[in-house]
Write a protein that holds these residues in place. Structure first.
Motif, PDB file in Angstrom:
ATOM      1  N   TRP B 325       0.826  -1.208   0.000  1.00 10.84           N
ATOM      2  CA  TRP B 325       0.000   0.000   0.000  1.00 10.84           C
ATOM      3  C   TRP B 325       0.856   1.252   0.000  1.00 10.84           C
ATOM      4  N   TYR B 326       0.528   2.145  -0.923  1.00 11.13           N
ATOM      5  CA  TYR B 326       1.270   3.395  -1.078  1.00 11.13           C
ATOM      6  C   TYR B 326       1.323   4.173   0.236  1.00 11.13           C
ATOM      7  N   HIS B 416      11.716  14.436  -5.454  1.00  8.12           N
ATOM      8  CA  HIS B 416      10.272  14.221  -5.552  1.00  8.12           C
ATOM      9  C   HIS B 416      10.026  12.871  -6.201  1.00  8.12           C
ATOM     10  N   GLU B 417       8.776  12.409  -6.122  1.00  7.21           N
ATOM     11  CA  GLU B 417       8.453  11.076  -6.632  1.00  7.21           C
ATOM     12  C   GLU B 417       8.529  11.027  -8.153  1.00  7.21           C
TER      13      GLU B 417
END
Lengths: 180, 417
Positions: B325-326, B416-417
């Motif tokens: 799960w994120y 950042h992602e």
């Protein structure tokens, strides 16, 4: 016959379209989109888009794959044609594990691919924005916000005024006309 | 000044606990005199596995010129300064094996040529499996290998630390290039040292056994432990005004969380593959190792059966589902799973190190050493931990909290992602 698909506001730079997207989200529109030639970091946050639903498809694919692998080994080894091999039990969760594991990965990958197609509504060979005369610029050096006429808040005059308040380069009416 | 005081407290506490462990070494039972020394090995192995994983992470990040990890790397550089201290704490086991190998206390039974090994047709000296492996399993070579392992780990840690801190002071890019070159060689050196250390210290506890995957299992376990420990130390540092407050971002935890998920799967893959191959081949020289982790001599289930199931479900299945799960890769939620993994990593070490067939007669009869927590296990775990935390704080007090002149520091801070 052609009907109005919506308004398109053209922008020159990524920051401009980013801030425009924030304003459109705050105005409460639901059916709208941003077109950019390249991914802009944080734009999904500015647009208020929730995380993708694709992982759900991946998980379902994986679970189905695992169960399929185990059921296959059980059906063949224990149910349909029991045969003693190397003194092992007819069925055990241990030896079919590689099969179940591979199927988990395979069907999870299929689920991901299929989920991506379904959530993006692909394949899509036609989109009304393609009728816009500067559409090619949107894959090169221009950015755009499109608000659809189907949105509940849409009105021909007010939405136009709202988009003008964002200071775009130009505003175009996009019409939905499919050539027969 | 206050942080200096604090780190000294950890050192003193650690040394007291290690001194208590020394006392504990002499309270082994008659039937199982080596159990306290197993506890000594266990306590070191837990912290050593964390440090080895951190050393691997540092080298992997250099090797791939990773950007996001730069501020995390500095914290690991502080931690890996503890290798030489662990070498010293390991010494009593080495001295014991040199001077008292026939006393029955040494954990490695092959050092005692008079010992009777279940399934070994008599004593160790008469055992054909020992004779065949005696080229590798000699005490002097064992000590030489111990020296080599710690030289490799301490040496690599020394140079990566030195060049990284030099970079802070001089800004000379030659430091970065040197680190990247050493990482390319160091990954191989460290992989060999870690693999053979796992063979020497854990696998030869049951020297009859064969498994080529054992070193990889230890690597996977090290990486999981190191990533979890990194998460916890980052949380501590992120609350400190003079450390990483406002610098560590959720995205750094997310990145580490992804690695945690990957290595959870990798650990399960390796552990299962090892079991699976031995299960399928079904050869007594290999299956006995798993048999004693499931049942007693008479076939009844023993305590290790439950530990084994616990590892399958709680060391793999629960963290795996959780980390999918994120949202679980951020803030409190990743801290929970980091503690969880460290606890079960310790159980995994118990499961790998403690079980042993203890001969009850000369005709192959034995009892299995059962799961249980010994006094020395606890004192050594806490004691070695105190020393490692002291080494971490000492290095952290001396050097900058982040590598300010690293070429990728900006990328790491604005990650950042």
């Amino acid at each position: 016959m052609s009907k109005q698909y919506g308004y398109l506001a053209l922008f020159e730079s990524a920051p401009a379209v980013y801030h425009a997207a924030q304003s459109v989200r705050e105005a409460g529109f639901k059916k709208w989109d941003v077109l950019t030639p390249f991914p802009i970091h944080g734009l999904d946050g500015a647009m208020g888009i929730k995380r993708s639903k694709v992982p759900v498809f991946t998980l379902c694919g994986g679970v189905i794959g695992f169960i399929t692998g185990m059921l296959t080994a059980w059906y063949m080894g224990q149910f349909d044609y029991p045969l003693i091999v190397g003194g092992m039990p007819f069925f055990s969760p241990i030896f079919p594990f590689p099969v179940a594991y591979e199927l988990t990965i395979l069907l999870a990958a299929f689920g991901t691919l299929g989920g991506m197609f379904i959530t993006n509504r692909l394949p899509m060979h036609y989109h009304p924005v393609m009728n816009y005369d500067k559409f090619r610029h949107l894959t090169d050096d221009k950015f755009a916000v499109v608000i659809e006429a189907e949105d509940e808040l849409f009105s021909e005059t007010e939405t136009r005024e709202f988009l003008e308040s964002l200071h775009p380069v130009e505003i175009a009416v996009i019409s939905d006309e499919e050539d027969e | 000044m206050s942080s200096d005081k604090k780190s000294i407290q950890f050192l003193i506490g650690g040394l007291i606990l290690i001194a208590l462990s020394v006392v504990g070494l002499f309270v082994g039972s008659e039937a199982d005199p080596s159990r306290p020394f197993i506890g000594w090995l266990l306590g070191i192995s837990f912290w050593l596995s964390i440090l080895i994983g951190m050393l691997f992470l540092v080298m992997i990040w250099w090797m791939f010129d990773s950007g996001w990890s730069v501020i995390v790397r500095r914290q690991l550089e502080h931690a890996i300064s503890a290798f030489p201290y662990l070498a010293i704490i390991f010494l009593p086991l080495i001295l014991l094996s040199l001077f008292s190998s026939d006393g029955g206390q040494v954990p490695w039974i092959w050092m005692n040529s008079e010992a009777i090994v279940p399934g070994g047709h008599g004593t160790v000296a008469e055992d054909s499996l020992y004779v065949a492996k005696s080229g590798f399993l000699s005490q002097s070579f064992f000590v030489v290998r111990y020296v080599i392992y710690f030289c490799v780990w301490s040496g690599l840690a020394y140079f990566f630390r030195k060049w990284s801190f030099n970079m802070d002071k001089t800004g000379d890019h030659v430091n970065v290039h040197r680190s990247r070159k050493l990482a390319a060689v160091g990954l191989f050196l460290c992989a060999f040292a870690t693999t053979f250390a796992a063979f020497d210290w854990f696998k030869t506890l049951n020297y009859h056994w064969f498994s080529t995957m054992y070193g990889v299992w230890f690597f996977a376990a090290c990486m999981r432990a190191a990533l979890s420990a990194t998460v916890l130390s980052l949380f501590y540092l992120a609350t400190r005004e003079d450390r990483l407050k406002g610098i560590v971002k959720p995205v750094h935890f997310y990145m580490i969380g992804c690695l945690m998920l990957a290595f959870t799967v990798f650990w399960a893959y390796i552990s299962f593959s090892q079991y699976f191959l031995i299960y399928n081949a079904n050869i007594p020289e290999e299956t006995f190792w798993y048999n004693m982790r499931e049942m007693n001599h008479d076939g009844s289930k023993n305590s290790w059966w439950w530990v084994s199931l616990g590892l399958v479900f709680f060391h793999f299945f629960v963290p795996f589902i959780y980390l999918l799960w994120y949202k679980n890769k951020f803030v409190m939620r990743i801290r929970v799973v980091a503690i969880w993994i460290l606890v079960f990593h310790l159980l995994d070490l118990y499961w790998n190190i403690v079980p042993q067939e203890l001969a009850t007669d000369s005709h192959g009869g034995y009892t299995v050493r059962q799961f249980g927590v010994h006094f020395v296990d606890i004192t050594m775990l806490l004691g070695v931990g105190g020393v490692v935390i002291w080494a971490f704080l000492k290095s952290a007090a001396k050097e900058r909290p982040i590598p300010i002149r690293d070429p990728r520091i900006e990328e790491s801070i604005n990650c950042h992602e």
